[in-house]
Design an enzyme around this catalytic site. Structure first.
Site, PDB file in Angstrom:
ATOM      1  N   ASN A 149      25.240  73.962  12.149  1.00 55.69           N
ATOM      2  CA  ASN A 149      25.329  73.646  13.572  1.00 55.69           C
ATOM      3  C   ASN A 149      24.552  74.740  14.312  1.00 55.69           C
ATOM      4  OD1 ASN A 149      26.058  72.996  16.151  1.00 55.69           O
ATOM      5  ND2 ASN A 149      28.263  72.919  15.750  1.00 55.69           N
ATOM      6  N   ARG A 187      24.019  69.175  12.468  1.00 49.66           N
ATOM      7  CA  ARG A 187      24.634  68.482  13.591  1.00 49.66           C
ATOM      8  C   ARG A 187      23.565  68.342  14.671  1.00 49.66           C
ATOM      9  NH1 ARG A 187      29.697  70.536  17.240  1.00 49.66           N
ATOM     10  NH2 ARG A 187      29.882  68.618  18.409  1.00 49.66           N
ATOM     11  N   HIS A 209      31.034  63.959  20.415  1.00 48.32           N
ATOM     12  CA  HIS A 209      32.145  64.238  19.484  1.00 48.32           C
ATOM     13  C   HIS A 209      32.361  63.088  18.508  1.00 48.32           C
ATOM     14  CE1 HIS A 209      34.183  66.980  22.714  1.00 48.32           C
ATOM     15  NE2 HIS A 209      33.490  67.721  21.862  1.00 48.32           N
ATOM     16  N   ARG A 233      33.924  72.623  32.137  1.00 45.92           N
ATOM     17  CA  ARG A 233      33.220  71.453  32.694  1.00 45.92           C
ATOM     18  C   ARG A 233      34.178  70.641  33.555  1.00 45.92           C
ATOM     19  NH1 ARG A 233      30.945  69.362  27.032  1.00 45.92           N
ATOM     20  NH2 ARG A 233      31.544  71.388  26.189  1.00 45.92           N
ATOM     21  N   GLU A 249      34.502  68.400  11.413  1.00 45.80           N
ATOM     22  CA  GLU A 249      33.176  67.810  11.632  1.00 45.80           C
ATOM     23  C   GLU A 249      32.195  68.230  10.540  1.00 45.80           C
ATOM     24  OE1 GLU A 249      33.960  69.306  15.580  1.00 45.80           O
ATOM     25  OE2 GLU A 249      32.678  67.715  16.367  1.00 45.80           O
TER      26      GLU A 249
END
Ligand code: ADP
Length: 396
Positions: free
Chosen positions: A10, A87, A176, A237, A378
């Protein structure tokens, strides 16, 4: 069955997270992160041991990582790493599943940087660096958006002029995806259900947070949109807000577009309201000490999640479970309890002991819907998808 070493990667703008797997078993050999790439005091953490050293760029970070893997005998030679799974944030409408990356695919990932300027260019750079330094390995891209490519047009279109979608591809993409897919598959396994016939509402509640409505194993709707800023209130956010606030900030408050972007992505959410932190634990501690704004921040956070869950309940005819995952979802019995209190109107009931102990199924016998806690993984999805594609290519 061939046994391979697969690296799951990642890449961020100044970081590179990695996990090395033995596949197909899915066992982790080692994991870690290189942070502050570009600095003379970069941090290289492997198996929880950290050292500080100068790392000029991502190329050096990858070289350092490979040297360390050799030195610590996680691999004996570089060509043991048969595949590297990356990713990639945005696959647009082009990539509907994980894919082997050659020149044409890399070009497309770079082009999609238009939709994810903070992520796709660094993801593409990670792929380039590995294909140069490990030329014998196969590069695979696993997209955050791919799982959501089944969302129907009535859910992915915004009520804007249709021409904006046609010309600029402005639509909901969702993110996601690997996490929503993984936890729903795992929940189906836990409940002994056929995934393709199962329906779940998955709540990925980390620093970034999103909810997904999954019908018959396919994403039907999700809370993040054109960008990962939309939907739930998050650590920093804002999630969904009245869109007219943005031109107001520009015209009447005279803020630059860059400043507005920074506010909605980095200064809002839990941090923005509490003024304390983006980290849920800090906000909770401050709320427990009586800080009013921290209390309000948590109430807002919980309320928005419950609203999404209720709207997805109305969209699904049958629900096999509501799943909590990621940092807050997996660890905060308090948040799960507060959300489920809001869901008592649809007869969702928790078993307080099971909730406190983070068990897999935390709802009580008399709950209308099952509630589950499933830790996300993940990287394992990245490693598995990479193994599948690599295995097909190298099998004789
Ligand atoms: P991301 O991967 O999006 O950066 P994570 O999934 O690691 O985020 O989640 C980070 C969030 O999880 C933080 O807000 C942190 O406070 C929260 N968290 C972690 N452990 C707990 C806990 N025991 N109780 C409450 N919140 C927690």
């Amino acid at each position: 069955m061939n046994n391979f070493k697969i690296l799951a990667i990642n890449s961020g703008s100044s970081s590179l997270k990695f996990k090395l797997y033995d596949m197909p078993a899915g066992n982790i050999c080692v994991g870690g992160i290189v942070e502050r790439i570009g600095s003379s005091e970069a941090q290289f953490s492997i198996n929880d041991k950290t050292k500080t050293l100068p790392i000029e760029n991502h190329e050096n970070a990858v070289k350092c990582l490979l040297e360390e893997l050799l030195e610590q005998n996680f691999i004996n030679q570089l060509n043991e790493i048969v595949g590297v799974g990356h990713r990639v944030a945005h696959g647009g409408e082009f990539f509907k599943k994980s894919t082997v990356v050659k020149e044409k695919e890399l070009e497309k990932i770079e082009q999609l940087g238009e939709l994810a300027p903070l992520h796709n260019p660094v993801n593409a750079m990670g792929i380039k660096v590995f294909s140069e330094i490990l030329p014998q390995s196969i590069q695979v891209a696993v997209f955050d958006t791919a799982f959501h490519q089944t969302i129907p047009s009535y859910n992915y279109l915004y009520p804007l002029p249709y021409s904006l979608y046609q010309k600029y591809k402005i639509r909901k993409y969702g993110f996601h995806g690997t996490s929503h897919q993984y936890v729903s598959q795992k929940a189906a396994e836990v409940m002994d259900l056929n995934f393709k016939e199962s329906s779940f509402i998955t709540c990925h509640l980390g620093n970034g947070a999103s909810i997904c409505c999954i019908k018959n194993g396919k994403s039907l709707d999700t809370s993040m949109g054109f960008t990962p800023t939309d939907g739930l209130m998050m650590g920093t956010r804002c999630g969904s807000i009245d869109p007219m606030i943005l031109p107001f900030l520009e015209k009447s408050v005279c803020l630059s577009v860059d400043k507005i972007e920074h506010i909605i992505n980095n200064e809002a959410g839990l941090l923005g309201i509490s003024g304390i932190s983006n980290d849920f634990r800090d906000v909770q501690i401050s709320a427990e000490k009586g800080n009013l704004l921290s209390k309000i921040a948590i109430k807002m956070f919980v309320k928005r999640i419950s609203e999404y869950i209720l709207s997805y309940v109305s969209e699904l005819k049958k629900i096999d479970g509501i799943i909590f995952t990621a940092g807050i979802g997996e660890h905060s019995a308090y948040v799960r309890r507060e959300i489920c209190k809001q869901l008592s109107c649809i007869d969702v009931r928790l078993n307080n002991h099971k909730n406190r102990d983070n068990e897999n199924i935390i709802s009580s016998e008399n709950s209308k819907f099952k509630v589950l806690v499933i830790p996300t993984d993940e990287e394992l999805v990245i490693a598995k998808d990479t193994y599948k594609l690599v295995h097909n290519l190298v099998k004789v």
